[in-house]
Scaffold this active site. Structure first.
Site, PDB file in Angstrom:
ATOM      1  N   ARG A  38       0.803  -1.222   0.000  1.00  0.00           N
ATOM      2  CA  ARG A  38       0.000   0.000   0.000  1.00  0.00           C
ATOM      3  C   ARG A  38       0.835   1.271   0.000  1.00  0.00           C
ATOM      4  O   ARG A  38       0.674   2.113  -0.865  1.00  0.00           O
ATOM      5  CB  ARG A  38      -0.932   0.018   1.224  1.00  0.00           C
ATOM      6  CG  ARG A  38      -1.922   1.166   1.199  1.00  0.00           C
ATOM      7  CD  ARG A  38      -2.837   1.135   2.409  1.00  0.00           C
ATOM      8  NE  ARG A  38      -3.559  -0.128   2.518  1.00  0.00           N
ATOM      9  CZ  ARG A  38      -4.377  -0.441   3.524  1.00  0.00           C
ATOM     10  NH1 ARG A  38      -4.551   0.430   4.502  1.00  0.00           N
ATOM     11  NH2 ARG A  38      -5.000  -1.598   3.559  1.00  0.00           N
ATOM     12  N   HIS A  84      -7.723  -4.708  -7.783  1.00  0.00           N
ATOM     13  CA  HIS A  84      -7.527  -3.932  -6.547  1.00  0.00           C
ATOM     14  C   HIS A  84      -8.836  -3.876  -5.772  1.00  0.00           C
ATOM     15  O   HIS A  84      -9.648  -2.958  -5.968  1.00  0.00           O
ATOM     16  CB  HIS A  84      -7.050  -2.524  -6.896  1.00  0.00           C
ATOM     17  CG  HIS A  84      -6.401  -1.787  -5.759  1.00  0.00           C
ATOM     18  ND1 HIS A  84      -5.180  -2.154  -5.236  1.00  0.00           N
ATOM     19  CD2 HIS A  84      -6.794  -0.711  -5.051  1.00  0.00           C
ATOM     20  CE1 HIS A  84      -4.847  -1.330  -4.264  1.00  0.00           C
ATOM     21  NE2 HIS A  84      -5.816  -0.443  -4.122  1.00  0.00           N
ATOM     22  N   TYR A 128     -17.827  11.784 -15.077  1.00  0.00           N
ATOM     23  CA  TYR A 128     -17.726  12.936 -15.961  1.00  0.00           C
ATOM     24  C   TYR A 128     -16.387  13.019 -16.693  1.00  0.00           C
ATOM     25  O   TYR A 128     -16.288  13.710 -17.702  1.00  0.00           O
ATOM     26  CB  TYR A 128     -17.921  14.235 -15.171  1.00  0.00           C
ATOM     27  CG  TYR A 128     -19.283  14.357 -14.533  1.00  0.00           C
ATOM     28  CD1 TYR A 128     -20.438  14.311 -15.299  1.00  0.00           C
ATOM     29  CD2 TYR A 128     -19.414  14.519 -13.159  1.00  0.00           C
ATOM     30  CE1 TYR A 128     -21.692  14.426 -14.712  1.00  0.00           C
ATOM     31  CE2 TYR A 128     -20.656  14.628 -12.552  1.00  0.00           C
ATOM     32  CZ  TYR A 128     -21.795  14.578 -13.341  1.00  0.00           C
ATOM     33  OH  TYR A 128     -23.031  14.676 -12.758  1.00  0.00           O
TER      34      TYR A 128
END
Length: 767
Positions: A38, A84, A128
């Site tokens: 991570r 993931h 978007y």
């Protein structure tokens, strides 16, 4: 639980364990997962798992730098579903950051739509925006299809993902990284790819190069937002050598001449990771609180580029003085910490030097080169095997056609046929090494290739093309064989690849030129207040209730002024805007107030307690203009006091500076400038004592020494004077009286004194 209810079946394992061990094991597992999967990047490709999976998912979606865009929601969804298994918001935030050219030196994602800005605004929702890979991202994944790196199963075992990217350039240093794991963190600034390539080439040529030598190629970080690095070279060398350190980074600015002596500062580049909106907000707050008196206004005129206009309040100072003050008070200068803590082999966290990081990258490139070359050789061997079979077919075309037309199992028949003499005809004498295994029999691969051959290929020209292809592949194979067996050739090939990378991302690339420049910080001298403020006359007015204001100009001190009901004048004196005022409180603390920061004289002013942190129980004993080099006599109501240099009582904070220590009911009562050679003190019992000034100690802070001894009451007033000129005071009629014969009251310090002379004021005050 009773003994008869316990599970005593020997076949059932006992799953109990001590809580300490259980917590320790589980927390260690969590810590390792955070460190490896991570927070810390891999030194080889400079990527964290989430970034690596984003790029791999975009590759699987065929989002090349020259192709079309896809919705970000689609990309983050594929990353989450396939590789993931974490929140889509976190994945999209990571992807959006890779597209921000103000955060990433060489963006890996080409974003279309609102991906945030330098003001700190968040990107638009994933539905978007659209994205695709950049050429830098393609350089990181180049070779994935050629077995360049290992693959592992994804989280559910249905797909595979790369363990590390091939990485054509040292992305760890090029784009930097930051992360916080369990018990460790990393923070690496971005650098210039062309400079890193030069350092890699030098390291290939001189493997034992010193860290200081690498600084000749990589002088320091190269931030996306530019700026000026003012860290000394020796500090940068030490940081790169140890993997820990920091860099001082300043904004870049220009001075615009407005004519008639007027000027303004225009900031064109701000430090890395500083949000422009918060920076402007902080500076505006400094202006409002008058922390930087010379700064008059700030405006944001930015469009695509950064343009922050700073207007000075006074033209009497140099722009460098204004900027030096802003460097100390705002984020126009920041410190970027370096902590090069990375996974050096993909597994082990280590704080590395720049040389170690570059060496890890070069070793990785060598592994990638060997694996790709081996993969290519296997492909060539397979193709040569096919070509040999096809050439045999062309040289024995009639026999091959007969077998295919009339044999029930043409594949087996082709493999049984003896084509030994064919190889003599098919291959030149220098290349011929004998028939293949099985006495000239075709292999299964060759037979399958012959059967899959198209009819249009049965022409003489095709045979010539096959022979040319075979010769070219044999030549390429010989070169690969030499490459795999020679370390020098391998490093030469890696150097060629690095030169190509430098050419691709060097000066001709839009982001190739260095953005951050270097400069010397220089020593910043303290700027006197009068140099920063226009010198103008004012009249300071402080009322009995502690309301203070500054009226423009030097007015008549006897003029009647307006005050709140029940209030009246206490301190009224002429000053200038460049003066500093000292307020002495009954708690023994001195407070410093800039005359330029006093409220205007149109209203009633503001309470002095709000300007400085004067407690409610403390009263204002005296208020006067600070004069450097002067000495003050301070005394308490108990009759204790001492002399203190006035320069030592100036406070730098609102809370003031404790000088005279008082306890219980004792209060600070007197603060007088020292002048002359003698001290006169009078008590509430109207007894006066005169002694030499030399008997008083000079101190910076303390209770002081006893000035006069009292049986009842305390001290009323104290003053200093010159013995030869006599002791003066104002009588009740306002006339000055002077007593020259003071032998009757002259004594040693701490004496009781004698009754005051005839005509001494009834309020026991000298003036």
């Amino acid at each position: 639980m009773s003994d008869d209810t316990k599970n005593i079946d020997p076949l059932v394992p006992d799953l109990s364990e001590p809580l300490r061990r259980a917590l320790g094991d589980r927390y260690l597992t969590y810590a390792l997962s955070t460190i490896m999967h991570r927070a810390l990047p891999d030194a080889r490709d400079g990527l964290k798992p989430v970034h690596r999976r984003i790029l791999f998912a975009m590759r699987e979606l065929k989002l090349s730098s020259t192709g079309g865009f896809r919705k970000s929601a689609k990309i983050s969804g594929d990353v989450m579903g396939n590789y993931h298994p974490h929140g889509d918001a976190a994945i999209y935030d990571a992807m959006a950051r890779l597209a921000q050219d103000f955060n990433v030196r060489y963006p890996l994602v080409d974003g279309q739509g609102n991906f945030g800005n330098i003001d700190g605004d968040n990107p638009a929702a994933a539905r978007y925006t659209e994205a695709r890979m950049t050429s830098a991202a393609e350089a990181l994944i180049e070779g994935l299809a050629e077995n360049a790196v290992d693959f592992r199963e994804n989280y559910d075992g249905t797909l595979t993902e790369p363990v590390v990217m091939p990485a054509s350039f040292p992305n760890l240093l090029a784009n930097g990284s930051s992360g916080i794991a369990v018990g460790m963190a990393t923070n690496i600034p971005p650098h210039n790819i062309a400079e890193l390539c030069d350092a890699c080439l030098h390291l290939i040529k001189t493997p034992d190069a010193r860290d200081e030598t690498l600084m000749n190629f990589v002088p320091g970080p190269d931030f996306p937002t530019g700026g000026t690095i003012v860290e000394p070279r020796e500090n940068i060398v030490e940081a790169y050598r140890t993997g820990r350190g920091s860099f001082r980074l300043r904004c870049k600015y220009e001075v615009e001449d407005l004519g008639r002596g007027q000027w303004q500062v225009v900031v064109t580049e701000i430090p890395y990771q500083v949000q422009k909106s918060k920076l402007i907000e902080k500076i505006a707050e400094l202006i409002q609180n008058k922390k930087i008196p010379i700064l008059g206004d700030i405006r944001d005129e930015s469009a695509e580029d950064v343009r922050i206009v700073l207007e000075p309040r006074s033209k009497n100072v140099e722009p460098e003085i204004l900027m030096n003050m802003l460097y100390r008070s705002s984020d126009l200068e920041v410190r970027f910490s370096l902590n090069m803590n990375v996974l050096i082999d993909g597994l082990t966290p280590k704080v590395c030097s720049m040389k170690e990081v570059l060496r890890a990258f070069l070793d990785h490139r060598r592994d990638v080169l060997i694996r790709r070359s081996t993969y290519r050789m296997e492909k060539i061997d397979h193709r040569l095997e096919v070509l040999e079979g096809l050439i045999i077919a062309f040289l024995n075309l009639d026999r091959v056609i007969d077998i295919i037309r009339y044999d029930d199992d043409p594949k087996a028949a082709l493999m049984r046929e003896d084509w030994g003499r064919t190889f003599v005809r098919a291959m030149s004498e220098k290349d011929y090494v004998g028939p293949p295994e099985g006495e000239g029999e075709l292999t299964e691969v060759q037979a399958e290739a012959i059967l899959n051959m198209r009819l249009r290929s049965l022409r003489r020209l095709e045979e010539m093309e096959l022979k040319r292809e075979r010769d070219a592949l044999m030549e390429e194979r010989a070169g690969l064989d030499d490459l795999l067996n020679s370390g020098d050739l391998q490093w030469n090939r890696i150097a060629e690849q690095i030169r190509e990378t430098k050419k691709q991302f060097g000066k001709d690339h839009p982001a190739g030129a260095r953005r951050s420049v270097f400069a010397e910080a220089g020593e910043v001298e303290e700027v006197p207040l009068e140099a920063m403020i226009d010198r103008e006359p004012i009249t300071v007015v402080c009322s009995e209730m502690g309301w203070i204001r500054a009226m423009t100009g030097h007015i008549d001190l006897t003029r009647e002024l307006k005050f709140k009901d029940g209030d009246g004048p206490r301190f009224v004196f002429h000053a200038e805007t460049t003066d500093r005022l000292l307020a002495f409180g009954s708690n023994g603390r001195f407070y410093t107030v800039s005359a330029a920061n006093l409220p205007g004289g149109r209203g009633m002013g503001e309470p002095l307690r709000l300007i400085v942190d004067l407690p409610n129980e403390a009263e204002i004993v005296d208020l006067f203009i600070h004069k450097a080099g002067r000495k003050l006599l301070v005394a308490s109501s108990a009759g204790d006091g001492f002399v203190v240099p006035e320069d030592d009582v100036v406070a730098q904070t609102r809370s003031g500076k404790q000088v005279l220590n008082v306890r219980g009911d004792t209060r600070a009562r007197v603060c007088k400038p020292v002048g002359g050679d003698s001290v006169a003190v009078v008590g509430e019992n109207r007894k006066v004592l005169v002694f030499l000034l030399d008997e008083l100690p000079e101190m910076g802070r303390g209770k002081g020494v006893r000035l006069q001894k009292y049986k009842d009451g305390g001290m009323s007033d104290v003053t200093t004077f010159t013995m030869a000129e006599g002791l003066s005071w104002l009588d009740p009629a306002g006339r000055t009286r002077t007593e020259l014969e003071l032998a009757e009251w002259l004594g040693k310090r701490a004496g009781s004194g004698r009754m005051a002379p005839r005509g001494f004021p009834r309020d026991n005050r000298f003036n």
